[in-house]
Design a protein around this motif. Structure first.
Motif, PDB file in Angstrom:
ATOM      1  N   ALA A 279       0.826  -1.207   0.000  1.00  0.00           N
ATOM      2  CA  ALA A 279       0.000   0.000   0.000  1.00  0.00           C
ATOM      3  C   ALA A 279       0.862   1.260   0.000  1.00  0.00           C
ATOM      4  CB  ALA A 279      -0.934  -0.007   1.204  1.00  0.00           C
ATOM      5  N   ALA A 280       1.896   1.272   0.816  1.00  0.00           N
ATOM      6  CA  ALA A 280       2.773   2.442   0.880  1.00  0.00           C
ATOM      7  C   ALA A 280       3.471   2.694  -0.449  1.00  0.00           C
ATOM      8  CB  ALA A 280       3.809   2.257   1.990  1.00  0.00           C
TER       9      ALA A 280
ATOM     10  N   LEU B 117      -1.697  -0.661  -4.293  1.00  0.00           N
ATOM     11  CA  LEU B 117      -3.074  -1.022  -3.958  1.00  0.00           C
ATOM     12  C   LEU B 117      -4.064   0.124  -4.134  1.00  0.00           C
ATOM     13  CD1 LEU B 117      -2.407  -3.138  -0.736  1.00  0.00           C
ATOM     14  CD2 LEU B 117      -2.893  -3.971  -3.035  1.00  0.00           C
ATOM     15  N   ASP B 118      -3.625   1.233  -4.664  1.00  0.00           N
ATOM     16  CA  ASP B 118      -4.528   2.369  -4.836  1.00  0.00           C
ATOM     17  C   ASP B 118      -5.726   1.981  -5.697  1.00  0.00           C
ATOM     18  OD1 ASP B 118      -2.709   3.786  -3.403  1.00  0.00           O
ATOM     19  OD2 ASP B 118      -2.025   5.065  -5.038  1.00  0.00           O
ATOM     20  N   GLY B 119      -6.938   2.170  -5.132  1.00  0.00           N
ATOM     21  CA  GLY B 119      -8.151   1.867  -5.869  1.00  0.00           C
ATOM     22  C   GLY B 119      -8.420   0.395  -6.060  1.00  0.00           C
ATOM     23  N   ARG B 120      -7.722  -0.448  -5.304  1.00  0.00           N
ATOM     24  CA  ARG B 120      -7.868  -1.896  -5.478  1.00  0.00           C
ATOM     25  C   ARG B 120      -8.319  -2.543  -4.170  1.00  0.00           C
ATOM     26  NH1 ARG B 120      -3.028  -3.876  -9.471  1.00  0.00           N
ATOM     27  NH2 ARG B 120      -4.469  -5.613  -9.617  1.00  0.00           N
ATOM     28  N   PRO B 121      -8.922  -3.741  -4.241  1.00  0.00           N
ATOM     29  CA  PRO B 121      -9.311  -4.450  -3.023  1.00  0.00           C
ATOM     30  C   PRO B 121      -8.107  -5.118  -2.376  1.00  0.00           C
ATOM     31  CG  PRO B 121      -9.856  -5.765  -4.947  1.00  0.00           C
ATOM     32  CD  PRO B 121      -9.350  -4.445  -5.474  1.00  0.00           C
ATOM     33  N   ALA B 122      -8.135  -5.225  -1.058  1.00  0.00           N
ATOM     34  CA  ALA B 122      -7.041  -5.869  -0.327  1.00  0.00           C
ATOM     35  C   ALA B 122      -7.556  -6.316   1.031  1.00  0.00           C
ATOM     36  CB  ALA B 122      -5.865  -4.906  -0.157  1.00  0.00           C
TER      37      ALA B 122
ATOM     38  N   PHE C  26      -4.721   4.046   4.814  1.00  0.00           N
ATOM     39  CA  PHE C  26      -4.751   3.991   3.355  1.00  0.00           C
ATOM     40  C   PHE C  26      -6.207   4.001   2.876  1.00  0.00           C
ATOM     41  CE2 PHE C  26      -0.860   1.736   4.666  1.00  0.00           C
ATOM     42  CZ  PHE C  26       0.091   2.510   4.007  1.00  0.00           C
ATOM     43  N   PRO C  27      -6.881   5.137   2.968  1.00  0.00           N
ATOM     44  CA  PRO C  27      -8.307   5.205   2.608  1.00  0.00           C
ATOM     45  C   PRO C  27      -8.575   4.910   1.138  1.00  0.00           C
ATOM     46  CG  PRO C  27      -7.398   7.403   2.943  1.00  0.00           C
ATOM     47  CD  PRO C  27      -6.363   6.436   3.438  1.00  0.00           C
ATOM     48  N   GLU C  28      -7.563   4.996   0.296  1.00  0.00           N
ATOM     49  CA  GLU C  28      -7.762   4.723  -1.129  1.00  0.00           C
ATOM     50  C   GLU C  28      -7.822   3.231  -1.445  1.00  0.00           C
ATOM     51  OE1 GLU C  28      -3.341   5.141  -0.332  1.00  0.00           O
ATOM     52  OE2 GLU C  28      -5.215   6.073   0.333  1.00  0.00           O
ATOM     53  N   VAL C  29      -7.528   2.387  -0.464  1.00  0.00           N
ATOM     54  CA  VAL C  29      -7.571   0.933  -0.643  1.00  0.00           C
ATOM     55  C   VAL C  29      -8.953   0.426  -0.215  1.00  0.00           C
ATOM     56  CG1 VAL C  29      -6.539  -1.280  -0.030  1.00  0.00           C
ATOM     57  CG2 VAL C  29      -5.101   0.765  -0.204  1.00  0.00           C
ATOM     58  N   GLU C  30      -9.516  -0.516  -0.960  1.00  0.00           N
ATOM     59  CA  GLU C  30     -10.815  -1.109  -0.636  1.00  0.00           C
ATOM     60  C   GLU C  30     -10.582  -2.322   0.265  1.00  0.00           C
ATOM     61  OE1 GLU C  30     -12.672  -2.026  -4.348  1.00  0.00           O
ATOM     62  OE2 GLU C  30     -12.257  -0.042  -5.183  1.00  0.00           O
ATOM     63  N   VAL C  31     -10.626  -2.132   1.569  1.00  0.00           N
ATOM     64  CA  VAL C  31     -10.272  -3.176   2.532  1.00  0.00           C
ATOM     65  C   VAL C  31     -11.457  -4.087   2.819  1.00  0.00           C
ATOM     66  CG1 VAL C  31      -9.392  -3.653   4.847  1.00  0.00           C
ATOM     67  CG2 VAL C  31      -8.567  -1.651   3.583  1.00  0.00           C
TER      68      VAL C  31
ATOM     69  N   ASP D  72      -7.584 -12.163  -4.468  1.00  0.00           N
ATOM     70  CA  ASP D  72      -6.853 -12.271  -5.724  1.00  0.00           C
ATOM     71  C   ASP D  72      -7.378 -11.188  -6.650  1.00  0.00           C
ATOM     72  OD1 ASP D  72      -5.890 -12.845  -8.247  1.00  0.00           O
ATOM     73  OD2 ASP D  72      -6.246 -15.005  -8.123  1.00  0.00           O
ATOM     74  N   ASP D  73      -6.582 -10.159  -6.871  1.00  0.00           N
ATOM     75  CA  ASP D  73      -6.969  -9.092  -7.789  1.00  0.00           C
ATOM     76  C   ASP D  73      -6.091  -9.131  -9.039  1.00  0.00           C
ATOM     77  OD1 ASP D  73      -8.699  -6.941  -8.434  1.00  0.00           O
ATOM     78  OD2 ASP D  73      -7.103  -5.500  -7.964  1.00  0.00           O
ATOM     79  N   GLY D  74      -5.827 -10.345  -9.515  1.00  0.00           N
ATOM     80  CA  GLY D  74      -5.048 -10.522 -10.731  1.00  0.00           C
ATOM     81  C   GLY D  74      -3.560 -10.499 -10.473  1.00  0.00           C
ATOM     82  N   ASP D  75      -2.920  -9.361 -10.688  1.00  0.00           N
ATOM     83  CA  ASP D  75      -1.473  -9.283 -10.520  1.00  0.00           C
ATOM     84  C   ASP D  75      -1.062  -8.852  -9.116  1.00  0.00           C
ATOM     85  OD1 ASP D  75      -2.536  -6.755 -10.895  1.00  0.00           O
ATOM     86  OD2 ASP D  75      -0.776  -5.972 -11.918  1.00  0.00           O
ATOM     87  N   VAL D  76      -2.035  -8.581  -8.243  1.00  0.00           N
ATOM     88  CA  VAL D  76      -1.746  -8.241  -6.846  1.00  0.00           C
ATOM     89  C   VAL D  76      -2.659  -9.065  -5.949  1.00  0.00           C
ATOM     90  CG1 VAL D  76      -1.642  -6.426  -5.105  1.00  0.00           C
ATOM     91  CG2 VAL D  76      -1.067  -5.888  -7.477  1.00  0.00           C
TER      92      VAL D  76
END
Length: 331
Positions: free
Chosen positions: A125-126, A130-135, A149-154, A162-166
């Motif tokens: 995230a840092a 993960l910006d704009g992505r689920p984690a 990290f408010p921009e991450v969808e926790v 599994d978000d593909g490449d992350v």
């Protein structure tokens, strides 16, 4: 993967940071170090590196580990995994990378698959991955992570995402679930199941980490939903109603649904869909049944329904899944 003289194992690089948990550091080596192709060749090469030149890396235990590779190992990684560590103050307290960690991550080639175990997600995230992505991360740390990290969808309810490449996992043992999932994604269910058997862990755990969140201890006299789940697994090919499952435990639908979610972290309907997807995957990989027959045997009823569920769960159609894994490597 390639075959014959062109065979090259998928290179997994594990980034060991000061304060790391030895158990989590060992997970990728244990899981990815097992799979082999029909010729007995390893499907993965696992390398551990540090952000510094080779040398000792402190752990959260009373010993250090000697890491034989420096950050240059990241340049040739196909997958990079970041386990949890607890001595990166700027990362965990301020959400920013240290200079040497930033320089190390800059060596990673674009398109490299990235994964984290537990609070290793802070590093991803840092770094902005993960910006704009689920984690996800450990449930006890999810609120703090979301604030930082408010921009991450926790999502704190799942074992991994599994978000593909992350890809990210919840705490500690969920790293095993994540690594087995990556093996399954790369080489199919049979290979992943073989690794799970040899590691003496379940190939797939039901539900999410919601079932592990600390809650008041339930009345020991209350029945569980284990009997209903076992009953349902034996007849996935049949229509199964919620009331049918509740009757197996002599509960009302309302009570059964509450107890089921408490035990598994998901609803009965979500659990049934998960089991049917796994059943369909197994049949697509291990049999020559038509897609229509697989759909019926897995309990989806129609090929269209199965196609929709597999597309949602796996991102591929039944035909594409079979084409990938029926011809894949087996051990």
């Amino acid at each position: 993967m390639t075959s014959g003289q062109d065979h090259r194992p998928h290179r997994v690089v594990v980034l060991a940071l000061d304060g790391l948990l030895p158990f989590e550091l060992g997970i990728p080596h244990r899981i990815f170090g097992r799979p082999k192709d029909a010729a007995g060749r390893h499907l993965y090469e696992v390398v551990t590196c540090s952000v510094r030149p080779p040398g000792p890396v402190e752990t959260d235990a009373d010993f250090a580990v000697h890491v034989a590779h420096g950050p240059e190992a990241l340049e040739r990684a196909d997958t990079v995994i970041v386990p949890a560590s607890y001595e990166l103050g700027p990362v965990y307290e301020e959400g920013r990378l240290t200079g040497e960690l930033s320089a190390a991550l800059a060596r990673i080639r674009p398109g490299t698959r990235l994964a984290s175990i537990c609070t290793g997600v802070y590093v991803l995230a840092a770094a902005g991955y993960l910006d704009g992505r689920p984690a996800t991360t450990h449930w006890a740390d999810a609120d703090r992570f979301q604030r930082m990290f408010p921009e991450v969808e926790v999502d704190a309810d799942v074992l991994f995402i599994d978000d593909g490449d992350v890809l990210t996992s919840a705490g500690v043992a969920a790293g095993i679930d994540l690594c087995l999932h990556m093996v399954r994604r790369d080489h199919g269910t049979a290979v992943a199941n073989d690794v799970a058997r040899r590691t003496v862990v379940p190939p797939h755990r039901d539900g999410g980490q919601a079932q592990f969140i600390d809650r008041p201890v339930p009345d020991p006299q209350l029945a569980t939903t284990t009997t209903a789940r076992t009953w349902a697994l034996g007849r996935l090919h049949e229509p199964i109603q919620l009331r049918d499952m509740a009757e197996q435990e002599a509960m009302s639908v309302r009570t059964f649904t509450r107890r089921f979610r408490e035990e598994t972290g998901i609803s009965p309907g979500q659990w049934l869909t998960q089991q049917r997807v796994e059943r369909a995957r197994h049949l697509l990989e291990s049999t020559d049944l038509s897609v229509d027959q697989v759909a019926r045997d897995a309990g989806f009823g129609t090929a269209q329904s199965m196609r929709q569920h597999l597309q949602q769960a796996l991102g591929v159609t039944p035909t594409a899944y079979r084409r990938t894994f029926r011809t894949g490597v087996r051990t």
